[in-house]
Design an enzyme around this catalytic site. Structure first.
Site, PDB file in Angstrom:
ATOM      1  N   ASP A 160       2.332   2.066   3.357  1.00  0.00           N
ATOM      2  CA  ASP A 160       3.245   1.052   3.902  1.00  0.00           C
ATOM      3  C   ASP A 160       4.690   1.477   3.675  1.00  0.00           C
ATOM      4  O   ASP A 160       5.555   1.253   4.519  1.00  0.00           O
ATOM      5  CB  ASP A 160       3.058  -0.302   3.209  1.00  0.00           C
ATOM      6  CG  ASP A 160       1.697  -0.909   3.396  1.00  0.00           C
ATOM      7  OD1 ASP A 160       1.009  -0.549   4.367  1.00  0.00           O
ATOM      8  OD2 ASP A 160       1.320  -1.764   2.571  1.00  0.00           O
TER       9      ASP A 160
ATOM     10  N   HIS B 112       0.868  -1.176   0.000  1.00  0.00           N
ATOM     11  CA  HIS B 112       0.000   0.000   0.000  1.00  0.00           C
ATOM     12  C   HIS B 112       0.905   1.226   0.000  1.00  0.00           C
ATOM     13  O   HIS B 112       2.041   1.169   0.486  1.00  0.00           O
ATOM     14  CB  HIS B 112      -0.869   0.078   1.256  1.00  0.00           C
ATOM     15  CG  HIS B 112      -1.807  -1.056   1.461  1.00  0.00           C
ATOM     16  ND1 HIS B 112      -1.406  -2.260   2.013  1.00  0.00           N
ATOM     17  CD2 HIS B 112      -3.140  -1.164   1.235  1.00  0.00           C
ATOM     18  CE1 HIS B 112      -2.444  -3.062   2.109  1.00  0.00           C
ATOM     19  NE2 HIS B 112      -3.518  -2.427   1.646  1.00  0.00           N
TER      20      HIS B 112
END
Length: 440
Positions: free
Chosen positions: A104, A101
């Site tokens: 992340d 993501h």
């Protein structure tokens, strides 16, 4: 820079007799299965979020892992340290792909400008890491569910300004995925659903998310992204009811908005469990509907009603999954991403390897068993025999629309049809599958 996993060189294949917990017993990347390298069949990926972002916190306790990059400090420097460890892990685990993501890999920042600047810097870092390691991006995505602004969803939010912020994240993450050579882009509707119908306009929210997905498709073509767009179904959690409930629901949504040729599905095993389906069912349904794309390989717990995201360890379950995938021609742009995390009590950093090694061996053994099932062909023969009547003149006339309902009723009466039930032989077939699983 000092290696984080300094007691390990690289995980290698040592064969079924090995007792080394940091070696593969069944996953041999170069082994040929049905004429194709095992690595190319399975297309393994490790995920960034559970592996490097989760700190071990749960609803009843604080973080338990104490990772160096999760300590207080300058956010971008910590993100770069996390990338160092992530790519050390990918290399030593010998996985060809990874997934992320946006937040992340990059600090979200306090504004859209900060978000975009941080992400741009980290994309350059990731590009360099990919070049050095040879590890590729299976897919990227945007986290449009964690920040409090997304409490009522992103694309389905009642506030168009939240919708617009989500659009900015998705555009930025799609561009990053494209720049990094990602083979897919995933859209998971983390909070695209409702808690109560008392404050929800279902038609309005459906129109919003339909338009959002149309815009994503338009942007994909505008930017020249050749990868696959994927929706990941999940029935609930964190919301009470989510609009991408399961594969069949997603297909109905795609048909409604004319997107069935543009978007496929990324199927997670644990999400199938939450939807009341088997993993096998969701894979087979996606293939039957022509929207199978990729897999998040994990498992849930049948006794628990939430997403436990455990590593897959059931060869019995996954052999049937791999059988369906092999029969369908295998993965194209998709692969097997381990959307799985170690347990909160697994605080040894090498537990990350034990979990992934066991999962990779499970899927490799499942692949080999599935290949035997395909080569033997007995299941296919029995299914074909069961439906053989549909290849008859009557069966073909029905399927081709050459008989109306009334004409078919007339045919049945004129020919004095008296069909007799034929056994489905379920028990025999279950025994046959057990032979593939357990006989040497």
């Amino acid at each position: 820079m000092q290696a984080y996993f300094d007691q390990l060189d690289r995980v290698r294949y040592e064969g079924p007799q090995s007792t080394n917990p940091l070696a593969f017993r069944h996953y041999n990347p170069d082994e040929l299965v049905l004429g194709k390298r095992m690595e190319d069949h399975l297309r393994f990926a490790a995920c960034y979020w559970h592996t490097f972002c989760w700190n071990g916190a749960d609803m009843f306790g604080v973080g338990a892992f104490n990772r160096p990059w999760q300590q207080p400090g300058e956010a971008l420097e910590l993100a770069k340290r996390k990338a160092d460890v992530a790519f050390e892990f990918f290399h030593k685990l010998n996985v060809p792909f990874y997934c992320f993501h946006d937040v992340d890999v990059s600090p979200e920042g306090a504004s859209l400008k900060e978000y975009k600047n941080n992400f741009a810097q980290m994309v350059d870092v990731l590009a360099a890491k990919q070049e050095q390691s040879g590890v590729k991006l299976l897919w990227g995505t945007a986290n449009c569910f964690t920040n409090p602004r997304y409490g009522a969803g992103a694309a389905t939010n009642p506030d168009p300004e939240v919708f617009s912020w989500a659009a900015t994240q998705v555009v930025t993450a799609m561009n990053a995925t494209h720049k990094l050579g990602g083979e897919n882009y995933v859209l998971w509707g983390g909070r695209e659903g409702y808690e109560t119908l008392l404050n929800t306009d279902l038609r309005q929210e459906r129109e919003q998310i339909g338009r959002f997905m149309q815009m994503v498709v338009e942007h994909k073509h505008k930017m020249g992204f050749q990868g696959t767009l994927l929706i990941e179904p999940k029935p609930q959690e964190p919301t009470k009811h989510q609009y991408d409930y399961d594969v069949a629901t997603v297909y109905g949504f795609l048909k409604q908005f004319g997107l069935e040729k543009e978007i496929k599905v990324n199927i997670e095993a644990n999400h199938a469990t939450l939807a009341g389906h088997s993993f096998h069912h969701e894979i087979a349904t996606a293939i039957a509907l022509g929207i199978f794309g990729s897999v998040d390989a994990n498992r849930g717990d049948a006794q628990l009603g939430w997403d436990t995201d455990q590593f897959p360890i059931s060869v019995e379950e996954n052999a049937l999954v791999m059988y369906e995938i092999l029969k369908a021609g295998g993965f194209t742009t998709g692969g097997l991403n381990f959307d799985a995390k170690v347990r909160r009590q697994s605080t040894d950093k090498y537990d990350l390897f034990y979990g992934h090694i066991g999962a990779m061996d499970t899927m490799a053994l499942s692949l080999k068993i599935a290949a035997r099932m395909v080569e033997d062909g007995e299941l296919d023969k029995r299914v074909a025999k069961r439906y053989a009547g549909w290849n008859s003149e009557l069966g073909q006339q029905i399927l081709k629309g050459q008989l109306s309902l009334g004409e078919l009723a007339q045919y049945a009466e004129q020919h004095n049809l008296a069909p007799v039930h034929q056994s489905g032989h379920q028990e025999l077939l279950e025994n046959l599958v057990n032979r593939y699983l357990f006989d040497k």
